[in-house]
Structure formats: structure tokens, C-alpha cells
Design a protein around this motif. Structure first.
Motif, mmCIF file in Angstrom:
data_model
loop_
_atom_site.group_PDB
_atom_site.id
_atom_site.type_symbol
_atom_site.label_atom_id
_atom_site.label_comp_id
_atom_site.label_asym_id
_atom_site.label_seq_id
_atom_site.Cartn_x
_atom_site.Cartn_y
_atom_site.Cartn_z
ATOM 1 N N TRP A 1 39.478 51.393 81.305
ATOM 2 C CA TRP A 1 40.900 51.546 81.623
ATOM 3 C C TRP A 1 41.107 51.775 83.114
ATOM 4 O O TRP A 1 42.045 51.258 83.703
ATOM 5 C CB TRP A 1 41.490 52.708 80.811
ATOM 6 N N HIS B 1 45.043 49.652 72.284
ATOM 7 C CA HIS B 1 44.771 50.879 73.048
ATOM 8 C C HIS B 1 44.613 52.064 72.093
ATOM 9 O O HIS B 1 43.659 52.847 72.183
ATOM 10 C CB HIS B 1 45.926 51.135 74.030
ATOM 11 N N ARG C 1 41.456 51.875 70.186
ATOM 12 C CA ARG C 1 40.316 52.320 71.005
ATOM 13 C C ARG C 1 40.142 53.841 70.865
ATOM 14 O O ARG C 1 39.041 54.354 70.869
ATOM 15 C CB ARG C 1 40.561 52.005 72.477
ATOM 16 N N THR D 1 48.637 57.338 74.403
ATOM 17 C CA THR D 1 48.740 55.879 74.570
ATOM 18 C C THR D 1 50.082 55.518 75.205
ATOM 19 O O THR D 1 50.148 54.695 76.130
ATOM 20 C CB THR D 1 48.586 55.174 73.204
ATOM 21 N N ALA E 1 50.005 56.156 78.800
ATOM 22 C CA ALA E 1 49.266 55.126 79.547
ATOM 23 C C ALA E 1 50.182 53.952 79.885
ATOM 24 O O ALA E 1 50.162 53.418 81.007
ATOM 25 C CB ALA E 1 48.063 54.656 78.725
ATOM 26 N N TYR F 1 39.705 44.235 75.268
ATOM 27 C CA TYR F 1 40.579 45.345 75.639
ATOM 28 C C TYR F 1 39.736 46.453 76.259
ATOM 29 O O TYR F 1 38.710 46.861 75.703
ATOM 30 C CB TYR F 1 41.363 45.885 74.435
ATOM 31 N N VAL G 1 38.715 53.022 76.732
ATOM 32 C CA VAL G 1 39.589 54.097 77.246
ATOM 33 C C VAL G 1 38.850 55.431 77.200
ATOM 34 O O VAL G 1 37.964 55.639 76.369
ATOM 35 C CB VAL G 1 40.917 54.182 76.456
#
Lengths: 304, 443
Positions: free
Chosen positions: B196, B228, B231, B255, B258, B318, B321
């Protein structure tokens, strides 16, 4: 003797069409009403697979926030869209019948959106009118230095419903305008001539002659508008493709997703019973509007 | 006597009229059934079949496809079916029904005992129930399974309670960030982000170079947020969030924070809040105004007429994180699939056709012409545009549900979509997002 022969001829012609009408209209309506009281997965399931659950389909639907929102959107389209569409179409019809030049051209131009596919029309509005970087509205308002209007994002959550309503009404105005025109043409010019001699202005003529004599047409137009709105689907689908949107969802969209199942989920659930209940509620919506309009707007007090 | 004849004549005439009317209705109904009302087209492969004496001579297969005849997939399938008929002597009635035709028309057709032997369409056909058959035996007999990515076979089995294989994967896709390598190079980014923090750095470098880093469309708004969150808590827990309304979980807020940060730093396109699919995909990403778009690999084919041959496609999983429970080996993978119906009298022949389309040269041709991912692991040549997706798919050991599971509750998806678009546009904060979703979940 002639009467007797005529009766058999009448029966011979009427019975087949009546039977076909019963088979193709009445039977599906009755079946849909019955289905709405059952739990049914597929629309083609045999009756042996149906499970009676009383009014649970209706209770579940009315307890669902998204379904209630779909009716809120439908009523907004019906009332606000109805006032806009019927109001503007009436004004245009009156203006067209007032003897302006190029009446035929304007009549055809205003009706034109009705002959274009709704898919093409919606795509035009979404991609070429409302686009916030190169759309018509953005460029037009920017050219006029009206930045507060040019900066509006027409398709964001705050404006999407109004964008949908505007584009839908734009397409429907021509259709209703023609019906108003046909009503205005029934009114004898003698009334207007007499009113002019008595010194009535154009506005007074509209308020006291044209509008009262159009009550029957108003009633027809409101019922036709309610039928159009209850079947509202394709515009909503194009303004929120792939999955429904809270600002544009209407009962038909919800019914489609119930009947054919939403994708991208673990267990695809298809619920023909609930879809039938939605169909029944939409039908009731039209029946209620029809009854109310017939009670409130009576045109048998005037003869002309 | 004369009167009786007249009456008889009248009655006969009416009878003929009624019969003609009914016959007309009957004709329309039957042609509607076979012609598939909703805009389907039938390719006349059945008419051109040879009266050969091949392996399946005398067998007739009706194949409903969810593609259109003019799509690249439709063109390749038509050619492959013709070759299959030449080689085996089978007659294949190939009918292109489109996505809606399959979704709306196939189950009613099967319930009405219409002959459809096999069909293709989106994966997860579990709602067809007993209308489709297990393919375990034919797959084992043909020793077919060894040449498909095992994770995808596992996914195909996972849709069914009995754990058996009812559908054959093809036209695979991977969902994550597709990006414009040319714009990355222009911004001085030499390596696709893994974490990330790498992702945030890349966004900042793009912004500093005057390039808009991110956009999306309403239809795909759930993808980045869902991945996300997956994750952080895994795909199964994401489904619990949407199914049980657990929007007050701290991971949801984290999330949302973020994405609030991405919006507040100006990484999203200024028009993202009003992007109705495919506006962002076509008019921002494909024309090269925006660098990244979180979506499936099918977007390469969908936008090829806009991007042209010079667009430098890139793909990265992706990003990992901080505090997450999985890495880039866990990802969203999906597919189209074939299934054989319980109306099929010769499943072996139907499977042979599926094998023809998903193995060897026709699988490679499908991948090449549709800029897609081959089903046959022996077809190692992927389209250049998807070259960077290959290692991610090859190394995948855990499959997330679509959007990490965030779309699992159709009743909440519309509210979610609306609030995510507001979050990306910066018109709602992370806290407001959580509050709005809690309210939406209460109905």
C-alpha cells in the motif's frame, strides 16, 4: 329471424376472441396474483413446487429499504415528472395551436425523441449531455461563464435522479403534446372568436375555455402517464448499468433482479413469488390512480 | 335447407378464421422458443454439417452461447464448431443468445423441455440445480483436468454443495489494477506497487508529473474497496460485513480512511463521482488521461478500439496492506464456463466440443482474438497486454469472491455503490461512510 341469425354470427365472432383474451390476459393476471402468495423460485416451476406463504412476500418487500426506496423514486417520477411533462406539453400544444408559423416543423421536432430508441436517447444524455468534462451542459455553461452550473456533476449521487428525470421528461413531452393537440382541435374556434370580441386575453381564453374543455384529455393523459411510469425500466437500467442504484432504482428494476437473480453473489437467488407480488403492487398503483382520477376529474358537466 | 347451408357456411368460415388465428399464435410461439426471443442469432452451422462418418455421426447438439455472433468470441466459436462438425460428423445447432438471452431464457426453455445440450455463460451456475449434470466422469475419462489451472477447477467445484464439477472454466479473468505503463514511465515509476505504501508513492509521483492516478466507474466502485477490505480480513469476513451489516468493524473504517486519504490527496479524477460506466473506463483510462483503473482483465478487449495498439498495458495485484492477513497471492479470479444440460443425450459429444473450444489451437485462438487468458495451461503465450497478469494468476493460491465478497448482498449493493462514489469523490468522509452504511443496513 334476422335477429336470430345475427346473434349466432355475433357469437361466432365474439367467442374465439373472448376465449383468446381470457387465455392471454385474464389467465396470466390471475396466475400472477396467486403466485404472489407463494414462495416460488423459477417462474416456470410447476405448481407442485410452490409453497404457500400467505402475505409474507408482501411483508418482506415492504420491510426492505431498497424496495421502499424504489417506490419513493417512482412516486417522485410520477408527481414531479408528471407536472413537468404534462405541463410543458400542454403549453407547447397551446402555442402550436395558436397559429404560429412552422407549426408542422415544431410539432415533428418535438415529437422526434419518441421515434428514437430509448437506449440511444439515454446514451446520448449520459455520454454527450451530462458528461462533466466535455458534455453539452458543461461546455455551454462554461461558454456563458456560468461556472457554478458548468461545475455541476450531473451524474453524481446528488444529481443523478434529476438528470434521469430531465432526460426522461424530454423524451415524453412530444407524445403527450400530440394528445393535447388532438383535444384542442376538438374545441370550436367560435368560442375563441366570441371570447376575443368580448375582450378576453389569450391567457384568459386558455384558463376559461381551453383548459376546462380539456378535462377529459387531462384524465386520459394522467392515466397514460401512470401506465408509462409504472413500467419505468430501461432509463433506470441505462443510468445505472450492471447493478441498481439507490437514486434511480424503481420497482421494475427490483422485480427484474428478484426474478432473474443478482450476479456476483455466492448463491444466486431467483424469487418469482416476490416478483409476482411486485407486479401486483404495480397493477394496483395503476388501478388506484385510475380510480382517483375518474373520481376527481369529471368532464361530463360540459358539452361542446 | 338454404338457411341451414348458410349457417353452416358461416360457422365453417368462423372456424377457419379461428383456426388460422390459433395456428398463427402457435407458429409464433414455437419460432419464438427456438429463435430465442431476446435478440438471439443462429449461425447456420447445422446446415453446413457434413454427412460424415466421424466419431459422433448422427449426433445433434444444440449449443446456446452467451456471446453475440459478431463478438470476437462468437467469431472464434463459430469457426471451431464448424471444424468440430467436419471432424466428428456431429451436427451442432449453434445459437448466440447474448447474456440476457441465457439469463432470462435458458431455464424456461429447459423447463419447457426444449432441447439445449450445452451452453456457456458466467461462472457459478449453481442456480440451474438439476438442469445441469456433473462432468466428473467425462472429465476423468478424457484426462482433461491436468491442463487447467487447479485453482480454477477448485473454484468451479466450490459453487456446488456436492463439491462436484458441473462447469468447465474458460475465458478466465483476474481483477486488480490495470495500469498505463507509458504514464508510469513518464512519472518515473519503474516498478509496479507491491504494498500500500508503494501504491501511495506511485500515486504521488503520478500526481507530481501532472497525471491523474486513479479513476473508476459506478459499476466497478466496489472492486478496490472490497479487495482492500479482503486484504485485511479475508473474503469470507467481507461477506459477513455485507450480509450481517457489520459496518462498524474497525477494519471497515480503516479501509474507508485509506480511500478518504486517496481522495483528499487528489489522486482520484475530479469527475469520478459522476462516472456512469463506461465513462471512466473509456473517456479517462483508455484514452490515457488516467493511469490506473481497478477492474478485470476483460477491459483490455473491451477498450481495444479506443486504446489502439500503442497503449502499454500493465497489471499488478491488489497491494498488500499493513496489518493484512493475505498477500498478492490471494486475488479475485473469475471465468466464463461451459455446462451440459440434463437434456443432453450424448454428454460425451457435448464435452468433446467443450474440449475442442478450451484446449489447443482454438483455446489459443480465443485468447489471441479476445485478448483474453487461455484456459489450457499448455498455451503459455498470453497476449502481450496481459503478460504481467500471468505470474499473478500462476501464483494465486486463494481466490477472493467478486470485489472481495463486497457484492454478496444485492439489497445493500446500491447503497454501497452510492456511498463509495461519494467517498472517492471526496464528498463524504470515512466516518460518514460508516454511518451511512450502518443506516442502510438497518433498512
Amino acid at each position: 329471424m334476422f335477429m336470430k341469425r345475427n346473434r349466432s354470427m355475433i357469437l361466432a365472432f365474439v367467442v374465439p376472441s373472448t376465449l383468446l383474451f381470457l387465455a392471454t390476459f385474464i389467465y396470466p393476471i390471475i396466475r400472477t396474483i396467486i403466485m404472489s402468495f407463494f414462495s416460488i423460485q423459477e417462474i416456470t416451476d410447476s405448481m407442485g413446487k410452490w409453497h404457500f406463504n400467505g402475505i409474507k412476500n408482501y411483508i418482506d418487500l415492504l420491510g426492505n429499504g431498497l424496495y421502499r426506496q424504489s417506490w419513493v423514486n417512482l412516486f417522485k417520477i410520477f408527481f414531479i415528472g408528471g407536472i413537468i411533462t404534462l405541463g410543458i406539453s400542454l403549453i407547447m400544444a397551446v402555442v402550436l395551436k395558436s397559429g404560429i408559423h412552422g407549426k408542422g416543423f415544431f410539432q415533428a421536432a418535438i415529437y422526434l425523441p419518441n421515434v428514437i430508441s430509448a437506449v440511444a436517447m439515454a446514451t446520448m444524455w449520459i455520454q454527450y449531455v451530462f458528461n462533466s468534462s466535455y458534455g453539452l451542459f458543461t461546455n455551454l455553461f462554461r461558454a456563458l461563464h456560468l461556472d457554478f452550473l458548468a461545475n455541476i456533476q450531473w451524474l453524481d449521487a446528488g444529481h443523478k435522479f434529476w438528470a434521469l428525470l430531465l432526460s426522461y421528461c424530454f423524451g415524453m413531452i412530444g407524445h403527450f403534446m400530440l394528445i393535447w393537440v388532438s383535444g384542442i382541435e376538438r374545441i370550436s374556434p367560435d368560442y375563441y372568436e366570441a371570447a376575443s370580441i368580448d375582450g378576453a386575453s389569450k391567457v384568459e381564453q386558455f384558463l376559461f375555455i381551453t383548459f376546462p374543455l380539456l378535462k377529459g384529455i387531462l384524465r386520459t393523459n394522467i392515466i397514460m402517464w401512470s401506465i408509462s411510469v409504472s413500467g419505468f425500466f430501461i432509463w433506470s437500467k441505462l443510468f445505472s448499468p450492471i447493478s441498481a442504484d439507490t437514486t434511480t432504482v424503481v420497482p421494475m428494476i427490483y422485480m427484474y433482479d428478484k426474478l432473474f437473480g443478482a450476479e456476483n453473489v455466492d448463491k444466486i437467488s431467483r424469487d418469482a413469488g416476490s416478483a409476482a407480488a411486485i407486479g401486483v403492487m404495480l397493477c394496483l398503483f395503476i388501478v388506484i390512480i385510475f380510480t382517483l382520477v375518474n373520481r376527481c376529474i369529471k368532464d361530463d358537466d360540459l358539452e361542446f | 335447407m338454404k338457411k341451414t347451408w348458410k349457417q353452416f357456411g358461416s360457422a365453417a368460415l368462423c372456424g377457419v378464421m379461428a383456426a388460422a388465428l390459433l395456428a398463427g399464435c402457435g407458429g409464433a410461439a414455437s419460432s419464438g422458443a427456438t429463435g430465442a426471443a431476446s435478440g438471439s442469432s443462429t449461425v447456420s452451422t447445422a446446415d453446413t454439417a457434413p454427412a460424415g462418418s466421424g466419431e459422433f455421426a448422427g449426433t445433434k447438439l444444440v449449443y446456446w452461447s452467451n456471446w453475440e455472433a459478431t463478438e470476437p468470441q462468437g467469431v472464434v466459436i463459430t469457426a471451431a464448431v464448424e471444424e468440430f462438425m467436419q471432424e466428428t460428423g456431429a451436427v451442432v445447432d449453434l445459437q448466440f443468445k447474448g447474456r440476457k438471452g441465457i439469463k432470462e431464457g435458458l431455464i424456461p426453455a429447459l423447463d419447457a423441455d426444449q432441447q439445449v445440450d450445452l451452453f456457456d455463460g458466467m461462472s457459478n451456475k449453481s442456480n440451474y440445480g438439476e438442469r445441469i449434470v456433473s462432468l466428473e466422469d467425462v472429465v476423468a475419462a478424457a484426462d482433461y483436468e491436468k491442463d487447467t489451472n487447479p485453482v480454477l477447477m477448485e473454484l468451479a467445484r466450490s459453487y456446488y454443495e456436492d463439491g462436484k464439477l458441473h462447469e468447465i472454466p474458460y475465458q478466465m479473468k483476474a481483477n486488480a489494477y490495470l495500469y498505463n505503463k507509458g504514464l508510469f514511465e513518464k512519472a518515473g515509476i519503474t516498478k509496479a506497487p507491491d504494498t500500500w505504501q508503494d501504491f501511495l508513492d506511485a500515486c504521488q509521483k503520478l500526481k507530481d508529473a501532472g497525471i491523474t492516478p486513479l479513476t473508476t466507474d459506478d459499476a466497478y466502485a466496489m472492486q478496490a474497496f472490497g479487495m482492500h477490505l479482503a486484504r485485511m480480513i479475508g473474503s469470507d469476513e467481507v461477506k459477513k460485513v455485507v450480509d450481517e451489516g457489520q459496518w462498524d468493524r474497525p477494519e471497515v473504517l480503516a479501509t474507508a480512511k485509506a480511500f478518504e486519504e486517496l481522495a483528499s490527496k487528489g489522486y482520484f479524477s475530479t469527475q469520478v463521482g459522476s462516472n456512469v460506466w463506461p465513462t471512466g473506463q473509456n473517456t479517462e483510462f483508455a484514452i490515457g488521461n488516467v493511469a490506473m483503473y481497478c477492474v478485470g482483465t476483460y477491459v483490455v478487449n473491451e477498450t481495444k478500439n479506443i486504446t489502439g495498439p500503442d497503449f502499454q498495458w500493465g497489471f499488478f495485484g491488489y497491494p498488500q496492506v499493513e496489518g493484512g492477513i493475505n498477500d498478492q497471492k490471494a486475488m479475485v479470479i473469475g471465468m466464463q464456463s461451459f455446462a451440459v444440460t440434463n437434456k443432453c443425450a450424448n454428454p460425451t459429444a457435448a464435452f468433446a466440443l467443450i474440449e475442442k473450444l478450451t484446449r489447443g489451437k482454438w483455446d489459443a485462438k480465443l485468447a489471441e482474438d479476445t485478448l483474453g487468458i487461455p484456459a489450457d495451461v499448455n498455451n503459455t503465450e498470453w497476449p502481450d497486454q496481459l503478460a504481467e497478469a500471468k505470474p499473478f494468476m500462476d501464483n494465486c493460491n486463494e481466490i477472493f469472491a467478486t470485489s472481495g465478497g463486497l457484492e454478496n448482498n444485492p439489497n445493500i449493493t446500491p447503497a454501497l455503490k452510492e456511498n463509495l462514489m461519494k467517498l472517492y469523490a471526496g464528498s463524504c468522509t470515512a466516518d460518514e461512510f460508516v454511518t451511512n452504511m450502518l443506516a442502510a443496513a438497518k433498512g
